[in-house]
Design a protein around this motif. Structure first.
Motif, PDB file in Angstrom:
ATOM      1  N   ASN A  28       0.840  -1.195   0.000  1.00  0.00           N
ATOM      2  CA  ASN A  28       0.000   0.000   0.000  1.00  0.00           C
ATOM      3  C   ASN A  28       0.875   1.244   0.000  1.00  0.00           C
ATOM      4  O   ASN A  28       1.766   1.384   0.835  1.00  0.00           O
ATOM      5  CB  ASN A  28      -0.880   0.000   1.263  1.00  0.00           C
ATOM      6  N   GLU A  30      -0.773   4.360  -0.335  1.00  0.00           N
ATOM      7  CA  GLU A  30      -1.718   5.478  -0.211  1.00  0.00           C
ATOM      8  C   GLU A  30      -2.042   5.723   1.253  1.00  0.00           C
ATOM      9  O   GLU A  30      -2.513   4.823   1.955  1.00  0.00           O
ATOM     10  CB  GLU A  30      -2.998   5.156  -0.970  1.00  0.00           C
ATOM     11  N   SER A  32      -4.450   7.283   2.464  1.00  0.00           N
ATOM     12  CA  SER A  32      -5.877   7.109   2.771  1.00  0.00           C
ATOM     13  C   SER A  32      -6.238   5.645   3.021  1.00  0.00           C
ATOM     14  O   SER A  32      -7.276   5.340   3.592  1.00  0.00           O
ATOM     15  CB  SER A  32      -6.717   7.657   1.625  1.00  0.00           C
ATOM     16  N   LYS A  33      -5.358   4.731   2.594  1.00  0.00           N
ATOM     17  CA  LYS A  33      -5.676   3.297   2.793  1.00  0.00           C
ATOM     18  C   LYS A  33      -5.025   2.721   4.047  1.00  0.00           C
ATOM     19  O   LYS A  33      -5.102   1.513   4.297  1.00  0.00           O
ATOM     20  CB  LYS A  33      -5.232   2.508   1.564  1.00  0.00           C
ATOM     21  N   TYR A 300       2.226   0.459   5.451  1.00  0.00           N
ATOM     22  CA  TYR A 300       2.572   1.226   4.256  1.00  0.00           C
ATOM     23  C   TYR A 300       3.871   0.644   3.746  1.00  0.00           C
ATOM     24  O   TYR A 300       4.834   0.515   4.496  1.00  0.00           O
ATOM     25  CB  TYR A 300       2.742   2.693   4.662  1.00  0.00           C
TER      26      TYR A 300
END
Ligand code: GCU
Length: 426
Positions: A28, A30, A32-33, A300
């Motif tokens: 990931n 992002e 926002s994720k 992340y």
């Protein structure tokens, strides 16, 4: 009928491999994720007590956090005694007589088993009691400087055709290939020494627990560490502590100024070594990422699930249970950085090194400031990351430089500036 069965099996195999492919890890990138997460508190004990004094930190909370990292993340390092033998391999003046190089072979033995690690020490001449940076290297001491005096490692090394590694053995072509990561001339010119060891001397970086230091400490019949016992990162951290034992006995070294640094997986090892072993005066993590400075709960880039699958031997087996289950971890990596308090700690990231999650590394360093405040020391001032190429911080230092996962002169200059400030050498 038989053909039908073969056909059926083939289709099943195909479906299984498609399923496996579909599950391939997708990092990931992002913000926002990132799932909502709450970090475990640095300053609340397991019994729920608020930790408000240095005494409570040192006697209650710090030991709890060390034990949690031992038990659930890196694995316990044995405390049993062992024997050490020293043999000086070579001494020579280098850099036009400005520095002195000495390589010493340390052999550790126990229960009829032994391993050897070569420590390369380079000190500026004409300076007494020199502070020294110590760090592990990836391909052998001969790679950090092209000097025929340095022994080519005989240990197993990771395959790398560009670096002159043939069938996992380093050759003469590997001399100096990593010189750019170790600016020896500049380190010496600024009045520091450098000590380095090839990490594979301590434990070769493969999922095999018969070939490194682990086997020296096995119980009769034991063939691999137990669930809460040391993986490879703990073994490398053990080796760093052995380098500290050695440096303490070197008359020209200032043993109160030994600064442990490491990049990437070796940054994870440097943080863990410096967190545990309070003889290190300063700890520097470069691009250490997941299992290093980066917060595990942010998910992340590299995650606990991914790292424990790709590098199962790095951590204790207990760590596996936190793959995709990070919220259950009793610790997160901000607590590892906090363990360095009150000694100065520096976390460095690279802008394009998203796999290591620069922001997760920053937030972890930021939160670690809580432990420094108990000592009336300042950490990082803001939860917002600083501009690129702009080192910040007091007792907790941080920068994110431009570029990729690597060690550059920018990094070294920032660390030496930070060290100058803390060692009163400005
Ligand atoms: C891999 C690994 C990282 C590690 C890095 C390195 O990328 O996923 O966790 O830091 O190797 O050591 O170079």
């Amino acid at each position: 009928m038989r053909n039908l069965k073969t056909y059926f099996i083939a289709v099943c195999c195909l479906l299984l491999s498609i399923a496996a492919f579909a599950q391939e890890f997708v990092p990931n990138y992002e913000e926002s994720k990132i799932p909502a997460y709450a970090l475990p508190e640095i300053l609340v004990s397991k019994e729920g007590q608020s930790i408000t004094s240095v005494d409570q930190w040192e006697t209650i909370r710090r030991p709890e956090i060390v034990t949690d990292f031992e038990t659930y993340v890196y694995g316990r390092i044995p405390k049993e005694k062992f024997e050490v033998q020293k043999e000086v391999l070579i001494e020579a003046d280098i850099l036009g007589g400005k520095a002195h190089l000495k390589e010493t072979k340390l052999t550790f033995s126990r229960q009829g088993r032994q391993i050897s690690m070569n420590i390369l020490l380079i000190l500026p001449k004409k300076i007494d009691k020199v502070p020294v940076f110590v760090g592990l290297n990836f391909y052998g001491n001969q790679t950090i400087l092209d000097d025929p005096a340095i022994a080519i490692t005989e240990s197993w090394t990771m395959q790398n055709d560009h670096f002159g590694i043939v069938n996992h053995k380093a050759t003469a072509a590997s001399r100096g290939v990593r010189h750019y990561r170790w600016p020896v001339g500049q380190i010496i010119a600024r009045g520091y020494g450098l000590a380095t060891i090839y990490y594979g001397d301590i434990d070769p970086d493969k999922d095999d627990f018969t070939d490194g230091v682990h086997a020296l400490f096995y119980q009769p019949g034991q063939i691999r560490p137990d669930k809460d016992e040391w993986g490879a990162i703990s073994a490398w951290a053990w080796g760093l502590s052995r380098s500290m034992d050695f440096l303490e006995q070197e008359p020209a070294v200032d043993a109160s100024g030994v600064l442990v640094m490491g990049h990437s997986r070796l940054g994870k090892a440097a943080l863990w070594a410096g967190a545990r072993d309070q003889r290190f005066a300063m700890v520097i993590s470069n691009d250490s990422g997941c299992g290093g400075a980066a917060l595990s709960r942010r998910k992340y880039g590299e995650t606990v699930g991914r790292i424990t699958t790709s590098f199962p031997h790095w951590f204790s087996d207990n760590f596996d249970q936190y793959a995709n289950n990070e919220d259950a971890l009793p610790v997160d990596q901000h607590m590892l950085v906090a363990l360095v308090a009150p000694r100065p700690v520096y976390v460095a990231s690279a802008k394009d090194d998203l796999w290591a999650d620069p922001k997760g590394e920053y937030l972890s360093a930021y939160r670690a400031g809580e432990a420094y405040r108990l000592y009336n020391l300042k950490g990082l001032a803001s939860e917002t990351m600083p501009e690129v190429n702009h080192p910040v911080g007091a007792s907790v230092g941080y920068h994110m430089r431009t570029g990729v996962h690597d060690v550059t002169d920018f990094d070294w200059n920032a660390w030496m500036d930070f060290a100058d400030r803390h060692l009163g050498r400005e």
